[in-house]
Each structure stands twice: as structure tokens, then as C-alpha cells.
Design a protein around this motif. Structure first.
Motif, PDB file in Angstrom:
ATOM      1  N   ARG A 164       0.844  -1.202   0.000  1.00  0.00           N
ATOM      2  CA  ARG A 164       0.000   0.000   0.000  1.00  0.00           C
ATOM      3  C   ARG A 164       0.880   1.254   0.000  1.00  0.00           C
ATOM      4  O   ARG A 164       0.613   2.218  -0.717  1.00  0.00           O
ATOM      5  CB  ARG A 164      -0.927  -0.002   1.222  1.00  0.00           C
ATOM      6  N   LYS A 165       1.943   1.251   0.774  1.00  0.00           N
ATOM      7  CA  LYS A 165       2.849   2.404   0.802  1.00  0.00           C
ATOM      8  C   LYS A 165       3.519   2.607  -0.553  1.00  0.00           C
ATOM      9  O   LYS A 165       3.683   3.741  -1.013  1.00  0.00           O
ATOM     10  CB  LYS A 165       3.896   2.223   1.897  1.00  0.00           C
ATOM     11  N   LEU A 166       3.928   1.510  -1.188  1.00  0.00           N
ATOM     12  CA  LEU A 166       4.534   1.617  -2.516  1.00  0.00           C
ATOM     13  C   LEU A 166       3.543   2.187  -3.534  1.00  0.00           C
ATOM     14  O   LEU A 166       3.906   3.026  -4.362  1.00  0.00           O
ATOM     15  CB  LEU A 166       5.022   0.247  -2.995  1.00  0.00           C
ATOM     16  N   ILE A 167       2.305   1.725  -3.451  1.00  0.00           N
ATOM     17  CA  ILE A 167       1.272   2.225  -4.368  1.00  0.00           C
ATOM     18  C   ILE A 167       1.059   3.718  -4.158  1.00  0.00           C
ATOM     19  O   ILE A 167       1.025   4.496  -5.113  1.00  0.00           O
ATOM     20  CB  ILE A 167      -0.053   1.449  -4.180  1.00  0.00           C
ATOM     21  N   ASN A 168       0.939   4.137  -2.912  1.00  0.00           N
ATOM     22  CA  ASN A 168       0.698   5.548  -2.627  1.00  0.00           C
ATOM     23  C   ASN A 168       1.877   6.430  -3.032  1.00  0.00           C
ATOM     24  O   ASN A 168       1.691   7.589  -3.404  1.00  0.00           O
ATOM     25  CB  ASN A 168       0.381   5.746  -1.147  1.00  0.00           C
ATOM     26  N   PHE A 169       3.088   5.890  -2.952  1.00  0.00           N
ATOM     27  CA  PHE A 169       4.269   6.689  -3.273  1.00  0.00           C
ATOM     28  C   PHE A 169       4.555   6.728  -4.775  1.00  0.00           C
ATOM     29  O   PHE A 169       4.832   7.777  -5.339  1.00  0.00           O
ATOM     30  CB  PHE A 169       5.491   6.152  -2.518  1.00  0.00           C
ATOM     31  N   TYR A 170       4.480   5.573  -5.440  1.00  0.00           N
ATOM     32  CA  TYR A 170       4.911   5.486  -6.831  1.00  0.00           C
ATOM     33  C   TYR A 170       3.790   5.621  -7.859  1.00  0.00           C
ATOM     34  O   TYR A 170       4.043   5.912  -9.017  1.00  0.00           O
ATOM     35  CB  TYR A 170       5.640   4.165  -7.086  1.00  0.00           C
ATOM     36  N   ILE A 171       2.562   5.366  -7.454  1.00  0.00           N
ATOM     37  CA  ILE A 171       1.442   5.475  -8.394  1.00  0.00           C
ATOM     38  C   ILE A 171       0.508   6.551  -7.844  1.00  0.00           C
ATOM     39  O   ILE A 171      -0.457   6.264  -7.155  1.00  0.00           O
ATOM     40  CB  ILE A 171       0.719   4.126  -8.570  1.00  0.00           C
ATOM     41  N   THR A 172       0.858   7.779  -8.143  1.00  0.00           N
ATOM     42  CA  THR A 172       0.102   8.904  -7.613  1.00  0.00           C
ATOM     43  C   THR A 172      -1.279   8.946  -8.238  1.00  0.00           C
ATOM     44  O   THR A 172      -1.466   8.580  -9.398  1.00  0.00           O
ATOM     45  CB  THR A 172       0.842  10.228  -7.895  1.00  0.00           C
ATOM     46  N   ASN A 173      -2.231   9.398  -7.465  1.00  0.00           N
ATOM     47  CA  ASN A 173      -3.622   9.447  -7.910  1.00  0.00           C
ATOM     48  C   ASN A 173      -3.911  10.836  -8.461  1.00  0.00           C
ATOM     49  O   ASN A 173      -4.428  11.705  -7.775  1.00  0.00           O
ATOM     50  CB  ASN A 173      -4.549   9.120  -6.742  1.00  0.00           C
ATOM     51  N   GLU A 174      -3.560  11.031  -9.720  1.00  0.00           N
ATOM     52  CA  GLU A 174      -3.818  12.305 -10.383  1.00  0.00           C
ATOM     53  C   GLU A 174      -5.231  12.286 -10.956  1.00  0.00           C
ATOM     54  O   GLU A 174      -5.648  11.305 -11.564  1.00  0.00           O
ATOM     55  CB  GLU A 174      -2.799  12.527 -11.492  1.00  0.00           C
ATOM     56  N   LYS A 175      -5.933  13.353 -10.788  1.00  0.00           N
ATOM     57  CA  LYS A 175      -7.302  13.426 -11.299  1.00  0.00           C
ATOM     58  C   LYS A 175      -7.274  13.647 -12.808  1.00  0.00           C
ATOM     59  O   LYS A 175      -6.696  14.591 -13.309  1.00  0.00           O
ATOM     60  CB  LYS A 175      -8.073  14.563 -10.623  1.00  0.00           C
ATOM     61  N   ASN A 176      -7.894  12.717 -13.517  1.00  0.00           N
ATOM     62  CA  ASN A 176      -8.025  12.803 -14.959  1.00  0.00           C
ATOM     63  C   ASN A 176      -9.476  12.474 -15.278  1.00  0.00           C
ATOM     64  O   ASN A 176      -9.921  11.361 -15.022  1.00  0.00           O
ATOM     65  CB  ASN A 176      -7.071  11.818 -15.640  1.00  0.00           C
ATOM     66  N   PRO A 177     -10.226  13.408 -15.822  1.00  0.00           N
ATOM     67  CA  PRO A 177     -11.646  13.153 -16.061  1.00  0.00           C
ATOM     68  C   PRO A 177     -11.900  11.999 -17.028  1.00  0.00           C
ATOM     69  O   PRO A 177     -12.966  11.402 -17.009  1.00  0.00           O
ATOM     70  CB  PRO A 177     -12.168  14.475 -16.634  1.00  0.00           C
ATOM     71  N   TYR A 178     -10.930  11.649 -17.866  1.00  0.00           N
ATOM     72  CA  TYR A 178     -11.110  10.547 -18.807  1.00  0.00           C
ATOM     73  C   TYR A 178     -10.848   9.196 -18.166  1.00  0.00           C
ATOM     74  O   TYR A 178     -11.091   8.165 -18.772  1.00  0.00           O
ATOM     75  CB  TYR A 178     -10.197  10.736 -20.022  1.00  0.00           C
ATOM     76  N   GLU A 179     -10.339   9.200 -16.943  1.00  0.00           N
ATOM     77  CA  GLU A 179     -10.098   7.950 -16.239  1.00  0.00           C
ATOM     78  C   GLU A 179     -11.113   7.709 -15.127  1.00  0.00           C
ATOM     79  O   GLU A 179     -10.971   6.755 -14.377  1.00  0.00           O
ATOM     80  CB  GLU A 179      -8.682   7.925 -15.660  1.00  0.00           C
ATOM     81  N   ASP A 180     -12.114   8.565 -15.008  1.00  0.00           N
ATOM     82  CA  ASP A 180     -13.169   8.348 -14.023  1.00  0.00           C
ATOM     83  C   ASP A 180     -14.037   7.183 -14.488  1.00  0.00           C
ATOM     84  O   ASP A 180     -14.594   7.208 -15.584  1.00  0.00           O
ATOM     85  CB  ASP A 180     -14.034   9.590 -13.849  1.00  0.00           C
ATOM     86  N   ILE A 181     -14.125   6.171 -13.642  1.00  0.00           N
ATOM     87  CA  ILE A 181     -14.920   4.998 -13.964  1.00  0.00           C
ATOM     88  C   ILE A 181     -15.974   4.841 -12.881  1.00  0.00           C
ATOM     89  O   ILE A 181     -15.659   4.845 -11.691  1.00  0.00           O
ATOM     90  CB  ILE A 181     -14.033   3.731 -14.007  1.00  0.00           C
ATOM     91  N   LEU A 182     -17.218   4.706 -13.285  1.00  0.00           N
ATOM     92  CA  LEU A 182     -18.296   4.542 -12.315  1.00  0.00           C
ATOM     93  C   LEU A 182     -18.343   3.123 -11.776  1.00  0.00           C
ATOM     94  O   LEU A 182     -18.644   2.913 -10.608  1.00  0.00           O
ATOM     95  CB  LEU A 182     -19.633   4.922 -12.948  1.00  0.00           C
ATOM     96  N   ASP A 183     -18.058   2.143 -12.623  1.00  0.00           N
ATOM     97  CA  ASP A 183     -18.104   0.750 -12.214  1.00  0.00           C
ATOM     98  C   ASP A 183     -16.950  -0.005 -12.877  1.00  0.00           C
ATOM     99  O   ASP A 183     -16.972  -0.250 -14.087  1.00  0.00           O
ATOM    100  CB  ASP A 183     -19.449   0.137 -12.621  1.00  0.00           C
ATOM    101  N   ASN A 184     -15.947  -0.350 -12.072  1.00  0.00           N
ATOM    102  CA  ASN A 184     -14.760  -1.030 -12.595  1.00  0.00           C
ATOM    103  C   ASN A 184     -15.112  -2.355 -13.274  1.00  0.00           C
ATOM    104  O   ASN A 184     -14.551  -2.696 -14.312  1.00  0.00           O
ATOM    105  CB  ASN A 184     -13.746  -1.289 -11.483  1.00  0.00           C
ATOM    106  N   ARG A 185     -16.011  -3.101 -12.669  1.00  0.00           N
ATOM    107  CA  ARG A 185     -16.349  -4.416 -13.209  1.00  0.00           C
ATOM    108  C   ARG A 185     -17.013  -4.299 -14.590  1.00  0.00           C
ATOM    109  O   ARG A 185     -16.718  -5.071 -15.495  1.00  0.00           O
ATOM    110  CB  ARG A 185     -17.259  -5.173 -12.249  1.00  0.00           C
ATOM    111  N   LYS A 186     -17.890  -3.325 -14.762  1.00  0.00           N
ATOM    112  CA  LYS A 186     -18.534  -3.138 -16.060  1.00  0.00           C
ATOM    113  C   LYS A 186     -17.524  -2.709 -17.119  1.00  0.00           C
ATOM    114  O   LYS A 186     -17.568  -3.185 -18.252  1.00  0.00           O
ATOM    115  CB  LYS A 186     -19.653  -2.096 -15.962  1.00  0.00           C
ATOM    116  N   MET A 187     -16.612  -1.831 -16.742  1.00  0.00           N
ATOM    117  CA  MET A 187     -15.590  -1.399 -17.690  1.00  0.00           C
ATOM    118  C   MET A 187     -14.677  -2.564 -18.043  1.00  0.00           C
ATOM    119  O   MET A 187     -14.295  -2.736 -19.210  1.00  0.00           O
ATOM    120  CB  MET A 187     -14.767  -0.250 -17.108  1.00  0.00           C
ATOM    121  N   PHE A 188     -14.354  -3.389 -17.053  1.00  0.00           N
ATOM    122  CA  PHE A 188     -13.518  -4.562 -17.290  1.00  0.00           C
ATOM    123  C   PHE A 188     -14.189  -5.502 -18.291  1.00  0.00           C
ATOM    124  O   PHE A 188     -13.533  -6.055 -19.173  1.00  0.00           O
ATOM    125  CB  PHE A 188     -13.252  -5.275 -15.959  1.00  0.00           C
ATOM    126  N   GLU A 189     -15.485  -5.667 -18.185  1.00  0.00           N
ATOM    127  CA  GLU A 189     -16.210  -6.511 -19.127  1.00  0.00           C
ATOM    128  C   GLU A 189     -16.341  -5.857 -20.504  1.00  0.00           C
ATOM    129  O   GLU A 189     -16.349  -6.539 -21.516  1.00  0.00           O
ATOM    130  CB  GLU A 189     -17.601  -6.869 -18.581  1.00  0.00           C
TER     131      GLU A 189
END
Length: 173
Positions: free
Chosen positions: A61-86
């Protein structure tokens, strides 16, 4: 208005899968569903923050928070991950079949829902022509191919349950 998104681009999916496969040796294999999950997180790196981790995995979790920053990108907003995955599944499966037709991955293993590299040299000949990946993309691939390669796919603490992208309730451990 026409809006492009790499999620629905077959060639971009081939590119992502090739980038992931460069982290494997010729004799290693990865499950088809695991590869699809990794591709999803390479496509939407901000969603890595939503993976459920146990207390013993606090260092991850610490590695994720440090190396994969959560930048807001309106094109990456997903309402339902499972539906997008399908929704991206047909593109992923077609890209995998394309790689098999080029002789990069083994067709026989693909019939068993496993992906293995046939020719590392052929894979390198394709990936050497690509632009360098962003640090965020390299971090996502590094995390997925190291820590999440060792995690089982099944069970209450398996990759399917952690990501909630696939049904895992009735899986045997």
C-alpha cells in the motif's frame, strides 16, 4: 463529437500487452485472466488505489501511494470497474489472439487459458520500436508483475477478490 479512449483501441491493447509480456521469460506463464486484470490497471493506473489489501500487505500500500500517484483525470473516471472490465474484454481477447497469430505467444497454452512467450527475440523486436513508457506505467507494470504475480487468483484473498473485477465468491481456493 468523437472522443478517443485507448480502452477501445485494439492496437493500444496489443501495445499494453506487449509491454507487460516483456517482464516474463520464455518458460514462464501467466493466467489469461491475470493478464487481463494487469492490462486493466495499466490502462487505468489510478484504479490501483482501490485494490483491497490485507494488513500484512501494508508495505505494498505504501509503494502504491508513493509510486502510483492518484492524479485526477476526467477521462479515467470509472463509475463501475467491473462493467468497464467486461466492456474491454473483447478488445483484450482479440489482442491476445493477434499476438498468438504473430507467433509471440503460444497458441496451445492459450487454449488452456495460459499465456506464455514463444519467442523473446520477436517480442523484443516489436517493443524496441516503442516510445519509452511513463514512470507511472512502468511502476504499475512492476507492481503487477512482481507482487500480484505471486498472489493466487482464487480464494478470499486472491487477485479476483482483491480487485473485485471478476466474480470470486464461488471459486475454490
Amino acid at each position: 463529437m468523437i472522443v478517443y479512449h485507448p480502452a477501445f483501441d485494439l492496437y493500444h491493447c496489443v501495445y499494453r500487452l506487449l509491454q507487460i509480456l516483456t517482464h516474463f521469460d520464455k518458460n514462464e506463464f501467466v493466467e489469461l485472466d491475470r493478464l487481463r486484470i494487469w492490462d486493466f490497471y495499466l490502462l487505468f493506473p489510478n484504479q490501483v488505489q482501490k485494490i483491497t489489501l490485507r494488513r500484512e500487505e501494508e508495505d505494498i500500500r505504501k509503494l502504491i501511494n508513493f509510486y502510483i500517484t492518484n492524479e485526477k483525470n476526467p477521462y479515467e473516471d470509472i463509475l463501475d470497474n467491473r462493467k468497464m472490465f467486461e466492456r474491454i474484454k473483447p478488445y483484450q481477447l482479440t489482442a491476445i489472439k493477434c499476438l498468438a497469430s504473430y507467433g509471440i505467444i503460444n497458441k496451445q497454452y492459450l487454449a488452456e487459458n495460459r499465456v506464455t512467450i514463444v519467442s523473446k527475440q520477436l517480442l523484443q523486436s516489436y517493443t524496441s520500436k516503442f516510445e519509452p513508457m511513463t514512470p507511472k506505467e512502468r511502476n504499475v507494470i512492476g507492481l503487477m508483475t512482481s507482487h500480484f504475480y505471486q498472489v493466487s487468483m482464487f480464494g478470499p484473498h486472491g487477485l479476483k477478490a482483491k480487485t473485485k473485477l471478476m466474480e470470486s465468491k464461488y471459486d475454490a481456493e
